[in-house]
Design an enzyme around this catalytic site. Structure first.
Site, PDB file in Angstrom:
ATOM      1  N   CYS A  64       0.822  -1.223   0.000  1.00 26.53           N
ATOM      2  CA  CYS A  64       0.000   0.000   0.000  1.00 26.53           C
ATOM      3  C   CYS A  64       0.852   1.269   0.000  1.00 26.53           C
ATOM      4  CB  CYS A  64      -0.948   0.003   1.190  1.00 26.53           C
ATOM      5  SG  CYS A  64      -2.084  -1.374   1.139  1.00 26.53           S
ATOM      6  N   HIS A  87      -3.785   7.034   1.432  1.00 29.88           N
ATOM      7  CA  HIS A  87      -4.043   5.738   0.795  1.00 29.88           C
ATOM      8  C   HIS A  87      -5.464   5.329   1.168  1.00 29.88           C
ATOM      9  CE1 HIS A  87      -4.246   1.593  -0.068  1.00 29.88           C
ATOM     10  NE2 HIS A  87      -4.087   1.196   1.186  1.00 29.88           N
ATOM     11  N   ASN A 102     -10.143  -0.627  -1.942  1.00 29.20           N
ATOM     12  CA  ASN A 102      -8.714  -0.418  -1.690  1.00 29.20           C
ATOM     13  C   ASN A 102      -7.931  -0.974  -2.882  1.00 29.20           C
ATOM     14  OD1 ASN A 102      -6.052  -0.671  -0.870  1.00 29.20           O
ATOM     15  ND2 ASN A 102      -6.546  -1.360   1.209  1.00 29.20           N
TER      16      ASN A 102
HETATM   17  N1  COA Z   1     -19.184  -8.823   6.526  1.00 31.95           N
HETATM   18  C1  COA Z   1     -19.844  -9.012   7.680  1.00 31.95           C
HETATM   19  N2  COA Z   1     -19.233  -9.205   8.849  1.00 31.95           N
HETATM   20  C2  COA Z   1     -17.902  -9.228   8.846  1.00 31.95           C
HETATM   21  C3  COA Z   1     -17.154  -9.027   7.676  1.00 31.95           C
HETATM   22  C4  COA Z   1     -17.849  -8.832   6.482  1.00 31.95           C
HETATM   23  N3  COA Z   1     -17.242  -8.629   5.295  1.00 31.95           N
HETATM   24  N4  COA Z   1     -15.843  -9.074   7.980  1.00 31.95           N
HETATM   25  C5  COA Z   1     -15.749  -9.289   9.306  1.00 31.95           C
HETATM   26  N5  COA Z   1     -17.006  -9.386   9.828  1.00 31.95           N
HETATM   27  C6  COA Z   1     -17.400  -9.628  11.214  1.00 31.95           C
HETATM   28  C7  COA Z   1     -16.329 -10.308  12.019  1.00 31.95           C
HETATM   29  O1  COA Z   1     -16.381 -11.694  11.817  1.00 31.95           O
HETATM   30  C8  COA Z   1     -16.715  -9.912  13.421  1.00 31.95           C
HETATM   31  O2  COA Z   1     -17.750 -10.730  13.859  1.00 31.95           O
HETATM   32  P1  COA Z   1     -17.791 -11.249  15.380  1.00 31.95           P
HETATM   33  O3  COA Z   1     -17.884  -9.994  16.214  1.00 31.95           O
HETATM   34  O4  COA Z   1     -19.010 -12.088  15.406  1.00 31.95           O
HETATM   35  O5  COA Z   1     -16.516 -11.990  15.583  1.00 31.95           O
HETATM   36  C9  COA Z   1     -17.285  -8.507  13.246  1.00 31.95           C
HETATM   37  O6  COA Z   1     -17.596  -8.375  11.868  1.00 31.95           O
HETATM   38  C10 COA Z   1     -16.315  -7.431  13.643  1.00 31.95           C
HETATM   39  O7  COA Z   1     -15.076  -7.733  13.080  1.00 31.95           O
HETATM   40  P2  COA Z   1     -13.839  -6.793  13.233  1.00 31.95           P
HETATM   41  O8  COA Z   1     -12.685  -7.363  12.471  1.00 31.95           O
HETATM   42  O9  COA Z   1     -13.626  -6.453  14.664  1.00 31.95           O
HETATM   43  O10 COA Z   1     -14.427  -5.502  12.500  1.00 31.95           O
HETATM   44  P3  COA Z   1     -13.767  -4.112  12.291  1.00 31.95           P
HETATM   45  O11 COA Z   1     -14.673  -3.055  12.746  1.00 31.95           O
HETATM   46  O12 COA Z   1     -12.346  -4.080  12.768  1.00 31.95           O
HETATM   47  O13 COA Z   1     -13.743  -4.000  10.699  1.00 31.95           O
HETATM   48  C11 COA Z   1     -12.172  -4.203   8.933  1.00 31.95           C
HETATM   49  C12 COA Z   1     -13.022  -4.942   9.936  1.00 31.95           C
HETATM   50  C13 COA Z   1     -11.405  -5.222   8.128  1.00 31.95           C
HETATM   51  C14 COA Z   1     -13.080  -3.427   8.013  1.00 31.95           C
HETATM   52  C15 COA Z   1     -11.232  -3.238   9.670  1.00 31.95           C
HETATM   53  O14 COA Z   1     -10.570  -3.913  10.706  1.00 31.95           O
HETATM   54  C16 COA Z   1     -10.199  -2.618   8.793  1.00 31.95           C
HETATM   55  O15 COA Z   1     -10.534  -1.909   7.850  1.00 31.95           O
HETATM   56  N6  COA Z   1      -8.924  -2.804   9.088  1.00 31.95           N
HETATM   57  C17 COA Z   1      -7.840  -2.259   8.299  1.00 31.95           C
HETATM   58  C18 COA Z   1      -7.815  -2.968   6.998  1.00 31.95           C
HETATM   59  C19 COA Z   1      -6.870  -2.411   6.039  1.00 31.95           C
HETATM   60  O16 COA Z   1      -6.797  -1.229   5.876  1.00 31.95           O
HETATM   61  N7  COA Z   1      -6.157  -3.291   5.353  1.00 31.95           N
HETATM   62  C20 COA Z   1      -5.310  -2.930   4.302  1.00 31.95           C
HETATM   63  C21 COA Z   1      -4.161  -2.163   4.817  1.00 31.95           C
HETATM   64  S1  COA Z   1      -3.695  -0.989   3.782  1.00 31.95           S
END
Ligand code: COA
Length: 332
Positions: A114, A259, A289
């Site tokens: 990224c 980004h 992304n």
């Molecule tokens: N649809 C529905 N539910 C989903 C899901 C999806 N696509 N992905 C995850 N979940 C669920 C999880 O299983 C979890 O369920 P649980 O509470 O029953 O265990 C719940 O949603 C919360 O998950 P969590 O990972 O804590 O959510 P979050 O608020 O952190 O959001 C991301 C998840 C991935 C969107 C977030 O962590 C994120 O954006 N992180 C950075 C990612 C990133 O930028 N990556 C690239 C780097 S450049």
């Protein structure tokens, strides 16, 4: 007399096929509401089978070359950033070179995920400032849709990523007002496994195996929360380092191009920096992304929309796998 690096042309290319959150609802257990609330993404674009990252990179490069009003034969060096090359090796730089019909010039591949565009910009800046090259094509592109886990297990990653390419042409400006003012690069390799694609791997024999597919170790994985927390900490730090270096304050910044990882990350970075949201360029709702390509795509869109004016201060910042992160300041 000092040589400074000027971005003389920009371009981007997005494959036509749109994949909405509703389309993903049909593949695994997710919802448009969840995706929009947690990421700000409504849709992303996927390349069709048979289209590789180098194809998107080539199309974006043609647009940047046109925008810079140069002939492609004037390009002296190519820098290409991607985490999703067409092949394990060689990288896409040489493929872009071949597609452009250029020979006898160097092509360098950058592997900083990224942060790839900012790392590549920093490399290009050094070559231009030292007088090594007078016209550099920097292109960043990704086809990520071909290797995501479209099952419930991979839904956290699968909803985030999209395909696309962005490119810039860099040239010297003698005593130019317009220029790249700085680049700041950082990394912390202790976090390799927090956001990675474990296999194929040179550590394993063979490098590719059916087990990698069966165990799903061939798909990108991340600890989303950990990545999120680090992204909202490291991107502001990189911007503060850049502002301090250039003797600027946040009020001097006309546009922040983060980004496009997650809209909540962009908004939180803006809040920490104290920069008004209208100054933040955000297009993740339409593209998801696009990793290394996200900043040059956003830059080109903002220019095409007339948002960026001559003399504006633009700050870029990125964070991603590695971890790697960084910032760049440009006077337009
Ligand atoms: N649809 C529905 N539910 C989903 C899901 C999806 N696509 N992905 C995850 N979940 C669920 C999880 O299983 C979890 O369920 P649980 O509470 O029953 O265990 C719940 O949603 C919360 O998950 P969590 O990972 O804590 O959510 P979050 O608020 O952190 O959001 C991301 C998840 C991935 C969107 C977030 O962590 C994120 O954006 N992180 C950075 C990612 C990133 O930028 N990556 C690239 C780097 S450049």
């Amino acid at each position: 007399m000092s040589i400074k690096t000027v971005i003389s042309g920009t371009g981007h290319f997005i494959p036509p096929k749109i994949v909405t959150n509703f389309d993903l609802e049909k593949l695994f257990n997710t919802s448009d509401k969840w995706i929009q609330q947690r990421t700000g993404i409504k849709e992303r674009h996927y390349a069709e089978p048979g289209t590789g990252t180098s194809d998107l990179a080539y199309q974006a490069s043609l647009k940047a070359i046109k925008s810079a009003e140069i002939d492609k034969t004037e390009i002296e060096f190519i820098i290409a950033a991607t985490l999703s090359p067409d092949h394990y090796f060689p990288g896409i730089g040489v493929q872009v070179q071949a597609k452009l019909g250029l020979s006898n010039i160097g092509a360098l591949d950058i592997r900083n995920q990224c942060s790839g565009f900012i790392y590549a910009l920093s490399v290009a800046d050094q070559y231009i400032k030292t007088g090594t090259y007078k016209k550099i094509l920097l292109v960043a592109a990704e086809v990520q849709s071909s290797n995501l886990d479209y099952s419930d297990k991979g839904r956290d990653m699968a909803v985030l990523f999209g395909d696309g390419g962005g490119a810039v042409i860099l040239e010297p400006g003698i005593d130019s007002d317009r220029s790249i003012l700085s680049t700041h690069l950082f990394s912390d390799g202790n976090n390799v496994k927090k956001l990675w694609m474990e296999t194929p791997s040179s550590k394993e024999k063979p490098t590719f195996s059916y087990d990698m597919i069966d165990s799903k170790r061939c798909y990108p994985k991340m600890n989303g929360r950990y990545v999120f927390i680090n992204a909202v900490e490291k991107m502001p730090e990189a911007v503060w380092a850049a502002l301090k270096h250039n003797n600027l304050t946040i009020d001097d910044v006309d546009h922040l191009i983060p980004h496009q990882a997650n809209d909540r990350i962009s908004l939180m970075v803006a809040k920490k920096l104290g920069i008004p949201v209208p100054k933040v360029i955000r297009n993740i709702s339409r593209f998801g992304n696009t990793t290394a390509a996200s900043i040059p795509i956003a830059l080109d869109e903002a220019l095409l929309e007339g948002r960026i004016k001559k003399g504006d201060i633009i700050v870029l910042t990125a964070f991603g796998s590695g971890f790697t992160w960084g910032s760049a300041v440009i006077r337009w």
